[in-house]
Write an enzyme that holds these catalytic residues in place. Sequence first.
Site, PDB file in Angstrom:
ATOM      1  N   ARG A  79     -20.044  85.655  41.478  1.00 52.10           N
ATOM      2  CA  ARG A  79     -20.381  87.081  41.908  1.00 52.10           C
ATOM      3  C   ARG A  79     -20.119  88.204  40.927  1.00 52.10           C
ATOM      4  O   ARG A  79     -18.778  87.847  40.197  1.00 52.10           O
ATOM      5  CB  ARG A  79     -19.974  87.497  43.424  1.00 52.10           C
ATOM      6  CG  ARG A  79     -20.312  89.052  43.804  1.00 52.10           C
ATOM      7  CD  ARG A  79     -20.009  89.266  45.263  1.00 52.10           C
ATOM      8  NE  ARG A  79     -18.759  89.138  45.764  1.00 52.10           N
ATOM      9  CZ  ARG A  79     -18.366  88.207  46.563  1.00 52.10           C
ATOM     10  NH1 ARG A  79     -18.824  87.090  46.567  1.00 52.10           N
ATOM     11  NH2 ARG A  79     -16.920  88.025  46.784  1.00 52.10           N
ATOM     12  N   HIS A 139     -16.333  99.437  52.749  1.00 52.59           N
ATOM     13  CA  HIS A 139     -17.640  99.717  53.272  1.00 52.59           C
ATOM     14  C   HIS A 139     -17.911 100.947  53.822  1.00 52.59           C
ATOM     15  O   HIS A 139     -17.426 101.221  55.017  1.00 52.59           O
ATOM     16  CB  HIS A 139     -17.916  98.668  54.468  1.00 52.59           C
ATOM     17  CG  HIS A 139     -17.943  96.931  53.583  1.00 52.59           C
ATOM     18  ND1 HIS A 139     -18.143  95.916  54.392  1.00 52.59           N
ATOM     19  CD2 HIS A 139     -17.930  96.763  52.484  1.00 52.59           C
ATOM     20  CE1 HIS A 139     -18.045  94.726  53.564  1.00 52.59           C
ATOM     21  NE2 HIS A 139     -17.877  95.195  52.548  1.00 52.59           N
ATOM     22  N   GLU A 163     -23.508  94.089  43.513  1.00 52.91           N
ATOM     23  CA  GLU A 163     -22.793  92.969  43.636  1.00 52.91           C
ATOM     24  C   GLU A 163     -23.789  91.756  44.028  1.00 52.91           C
ATOM     25  O   GLU A 163     -23.307  91.104  44.741  1.00 52.91           O
ATOM     26  CB  GLU A 163     -21.553  93.134  44.490  1.00 52.91           C
ATOM     27  CG  GLU A 163     -21.942  93.542  46.046  1.00 52.91           C
ATOM     28  CD  GLU A 163     -20.856  93.380  46.658  1.00 52.91           C
ATOM     29  OE1 GLU A 163     -20.225  92.514  47.047  1.00 52.91           O
ATOM     30  OE2 GLU A 163     -20.514  94.725  47.452  1.00 52.91           O
ATOM     31  N   HIS A 212     -23.047  98.335  48.872  1.00 56.09           N
ATOM     32  CA  HIS A 212     -22.849  99.018  49.934  1.00 56.09           C
ATOM     33  C   HIS A 212     -22.226 100.434  49.458  1.00 56.09           C
ATOM     34  O   HIS A 212     -21.644 100.664  48.359  1.00 56.09           O
ATOM     35  CB  HIS A 212     -21.773  98.214  51.000  1.00 56.09           C
ATOM     36  CG  HIS A 212     -20.598  97.684  50.127  1.00 56.09           C
ATOM     37  ND1 HIS A 212     -19.532  98.466  49.887  1.00 56.09           N
ATOM     38  CD2 HIS A 212     -20.492  96.503  49.789  1.00 56.09           C
ATOM     39  CE1 HIS A 212     -18.628  97.641  49.297  1.00 56.09           C
ATOM     40  NE2 HIS A 212     -19.229  96.554  49.003  1.00 56.09           N
ATOM     41  N   ASP A 257     -12.390  88.571  43.971  1.00 58.62           N
ATOM     42  CA  ASP A 257     -12.941  90.032  44.469  1.00 58.62           C
ATOM     43  C   ASP A 257     -11.736  90.641  44.980  1.00 58.62           C
ATOM     44  O   ASP A 257     -11.218  90.455  46.012  1.00 58.62           O
ATOM     45  CB  ASP A 257     -14.042  89.620  45.716  1.00 58.62           C
ATOM     46  CG  ASP A 257     -14.669  90.945  46.253  1.00 58.62           C
ATOM     47  OD1 ASP A 257     -14.220  91.872  45.844  1.00 58.62           O
ATOM     48  OD2 ASP A 257     -15.842  90.531  47.014  1.00 58.62           O
ATOM     49  N   GLU A 283     -19.290  92.182  40.269  1.00 59.59           N
ATOM     50  CA  GLU A 283     -19.504  93.478  41.131  1.00 59.59           C
ATOM     51  C   GLU A 283     -18.651  94.280  40.504  1.00 59.59           C
ATOM     52  O   GLU A 283     -17.824  94.316  40.214  1.00 59.59           O
ATOM     53  CB  GLU A 283     -18.673  92.919  42.551  1.00 59.59           C
ATOM     54  CG  GLU A 283     -18.500  94.517  43.422  1.00 59.59           C
ATOM     55  CD  GLU A 283     -17.916  94.209  44.936  1.00 59.59           C
ATOM     56  OE1 GLU A 283     -17.229  93.154  45.113  1.00 59.59           O
ATOM     57  OE2 GLU A 283     -18.431  95.053  45.842  1.00 59.59           O
ATOM     58  N   TYR A 337     -24.658  81.179  44.946  1.00 56.12           N
ATOM     59  CA  TYR A 337     -23.407  80.437  45.757  1.00 56.12           C
ATOM     60  C   TYR A 337     -24.175  79.150  45.970  1.00 56.12           C
ATOM     61  O   TYR A 337     -24.984  78.929  46.814  1.00 56.12           O
ATOM     62  CB  TYR A 337     -22.816  80.890  46.950  1.00 56.12           C
ATOM     63  CG  TYR A 337     -22.637  82.453  46.771  1.00 56.12           C
ATOM     64  CD1 TYR A 337     -21.205  82.746  46.350  1.00 56.12           C
ATOM     65  CD2 TYR A 337     -23.561  83.616  46.923  1.00 56.12           C
ATOM     66  CE1 TYR A 337     -20.950  84.114  45.997  1.00 56.12           C
ATOM     67  CE2 TYR A 337     -23.267  84.485  46.981  1.00 56.12           C
ATOM     68  CZ  TYR A 337     -21.809  85.004  46.280  1.00 56.12           C
ATOM     69  OH  TYR A 337     -21.568  86.240  46.027  1.00 56.12           O
ATOM     70  N   HIS A 353     -16.264  84.965  52.484  1.00 61.06           N
ATOM     71  CA  HIS A 353     -15.118  85.637  52.902  1.00 61.06           C
ATOM     72  C   HIS A 353     -13.940  84.989  52.913  1.00 61.06           C
ATOM     73  O   HIS A 353     -12.888  85.091  53.608  1.00 61.06           O
ATOM     74  CB  HIS A 353     -15.314  86.169  54.560  1.00 61.06           C
ATOM     75  CG  HIS A 353     -16.208  87.168  54.464  1.00 61.06           C
ATOM     76  ND1 HIS A 353     -16.556  87.772  55.821  1.00 61.06           N
ATOM     77  CD2 HIS A 353     -16.909  87.988  53.866  1.00 61.06           C
ATOM     78  CE1 HIS A 353     -17.589  88.422  55.612  1.00 61.06           C
ATOM     79  NE2 HIS A 353     -17.566  88.914  54.330  1.00 61.06           N
ATOM     80  N   HIS A 364     -26.356  87.610  50.600  1.00 64.00           N
ATOM     81  CA  HIS A 364     -25.892  89.172  50.904  1.00 64.00           C
ATOM     82  C   HIS A 364     -26.585  89.998  50.406  1.00 64.00           C
ATOM     83  O   HIS A 364     -27.480  89.724  49.439  1.00 64.00           O
ATOM     84  CB  HIS A 364     -24.555  88.985  51.002  1.00 64.00           C
ATOM     85  CG  HIS A 364     -23.970  88.875  49.419  1.00 64.00           C
ATOM     86  ND1 HIS A 364     -24.060  89.868  48.454  1.00 64.00           N
ATOM     87  CD2 HIS A 364     -23.317  87.664  49.004  1.00 64.00           C
ATOM     88  CE1 HIS A 364     -23.339  89.311  47.416  1.00 64.00           C
ATOM     89  NE2 HIS A 364     -22.967  88.013  47.595  1.00 64.00           N
ATOM     90  N   ASP A 391     -13.552  98.246  44.369  1.00 59.64           N
ATOM     91  CA  ASP A 391     -14.098  96.819  44.753  1.00 59.64           C
ATOM     92  C   ASP A 391     -14.939  96.238  43.482  1.00 59.64           C
ATOM     93  O   ASP A 391     -15.977  96.544  42.976  1.00 59.64           O
ATOM     94  CB  ASP A 391     -15.182  97.229  45.849  1.00 59.64           C
ATOM     95  CG  ASP A 391     -15.688  96.011  46.763  1.00 59.64           C
ATOM     96  OD1 ASP A 391     -15.460  94.873  46.222  1.00 59.64           O
ATOM     97  OD2 ASP A 391     -16.567  96.028  47.328  1.00 59.64           O
ATOM     98  N   ASP A 427       9.167  94.523  66.728  1.00 62.65           N
ATOM     99  CA  ASP A 427       9.980  95.255  65.993  1.00 62.65           C
ATOM    100  C   ASP A 427       9.264  95.678  64.386  1.00 62.65           C
ATOM    101  O   ASP A 427       9.980  96.338  63.646  1.00 62.65           O
ATOM    102  CB  ASP A 427      11.293  95.235  65.836  1.00 62.65           C
ATOM    103  CG  ASP A 427      11.921  95.553  67.133  1.00 62.65           C
ATOM    104  OD1 ASP A 427      11.610  96.332  67.927  1.00 62.65           O
ATOM    105  OD2 ASP A 427      13.473  95.428  67.378  1.00 62.65           O
TER     106      ASP A 427
HETATM  107  N1  GLY Z   1     -14.898  93.241  48.979  1.00 62.72           N
HETATM  108  C1  GLY Z   1     -15.816  93.313  49.878  1.00 62.72           C
HETATM  109  C2  GLY Z   1     -17.135  93.662  49.390  1.00 62.72           C
HETATM  110  O1  GLY Z   1     -17.315  93.427  48.225  1.00 62.72           O
HETATM  111  O2  GLY Z   1     -17.983  93.988  49.970  1.00 62.72           O
HETATM  112 MN    MN Z   2     -18.478  95.142  47.629  1.00 63.97          MN
HETATM  113 MN    MN Z   3     -16.013  92.972  46.894  1.00 62.34          MN
END
Ligand code: GLY
Ligand code: MN
Ligand code: MN
Length: 448
Positions: free
Chosen positions: A415, A365, A394, A358, A260, A417, A398, A243, A354, A271, A40
């Site tokens: 990071r 994304h 970004e 993006h 983030d 960004e 790390y 993540h 990474h 973002d 529900d």
């Molecule tokens: N927060 C997702 C990224 O930075 O790609």
């Molecule tokens: Mn991002």
């Molecule tokens: Mn991000």
Amino acid sequence: MSFNATPFIERRARLLASMRKAGGGVAIIPTAPEVMRNRDADYPYRHDSYFYYLTGFTEPEAVVVLVAGKESRSILFCRDKNLEREIWDGYRFGPQAAQQQFGFDAAHAIDELDKSMPALLADAPAIYYALGHDDKRDAQLQRWLQGVRALARSGVAAPGAVVDVSVLLDDMRLFKDSFEIDLMKRAGVISAEAHCRAMRIARPGLLEYQLEAELLHEFRRNGSQYPAYGSIVATGANSCVLHYRAGDAELKDGDLVLIDAGCELDSYASDITRTFPANGKFSGPQKELYEIVLAAQNAAVAEIVPGKRFMDGHDAAVRVLAQGMLDTGLLDKNRVGSLQDVIEKGDYRQFYMHRTGHWLGMDVHDVGDYRDPPAADGSKPWRTLQPGMVLTVEPGIYVRPGEGVPEKYWNIGIRIEDDAHVTATGCELLTTGVPSKVDDIEALMRQG
Ligand code: GLY
Ligand code: MN
Ligand code: MN
């Protein structure tokens, strides 16, 4: 604020024009289904981004059908008015009001979709539809096609081709119109303010989820409907888990906090990542690595210029990060060799694993091809940047504890960004409302 249907009507017209150019057909774009969370209780409803892009309509159980024939028509199928359901769940437009408010040529109850589609598809040269995303929808399309074929004896032809409509829409969505840029700027302002709030409030003893609550408070009180993605609030060693989500770890004196987080405003994402010291003052080693990441971000931003390629920013950031890793001894020159060796062999990936950005839009994304069409030699070069695109920048470092890794840097995850809108001459950052320089962050934190 009153609803402005014009951008949505223009987008439908542009899609119809491309369909007509390719010989015509019928596009079918459904919105997202509602999803149950548990008995529900459903997940907060979020419409489908393609559907919203063409309609501005946010109710569930809706499909837009665009007919590119001798004349073009856009038809909405949506939930009918239903007083009983509206008492429980709230207002529904119903076809009549939806047609007027959202500028469709016609609108019908969703219950009429199955009955209407075979006739709409009769003699259409092609169907424009994103096959393979939803079994139930695909089966429904199959039934409609069977319905058209059943009409064959009356001289009607079934569509001869299915075209993936998302290919056309992805390329439209990659280039933001002024209406979208305006929204993304406002989303950026709200998210930046939320990061400032978190920085002002942060102090040793606070828990990650308490900082998350401050972000959510700032998003929502400024009109954002949801966070654009699950917020990361990571302190200490958690900052090295890419993540990680806001957990219950305590901010410790001497540790960094990596946040983030970005809000979604009227379907558009922002973002932002910032990293700051829990106690308001960067330590020596933290500052050393922070300055490298910031320099990498500046180098990447300088590459966001029309005519440059999507990966140029990443390559520039990697050069700065890799040099920094050699200078600080994170990478041992005697083991890994020169800067060129580190870049070619990819040793920097131990600390930077990474990509530097993006596409950003309705989805965090966002859609859009990252490559240009194949060149004559078959190669697929990275996408050339053009005005109207929006992407994140970004870079990060790390440092997990490990043999040969200087101990003073262990568990530092950084990071930075920001969101960049490609303009005619370079780029404009949409997220500068929160500081990223060491002195400015420390000054803001002193206000807390
Ligand atoms: N927060 C997702 C990224 O930075 O790609
Ligand atoms: Mn991002
Ligand atoms: Mn991000």
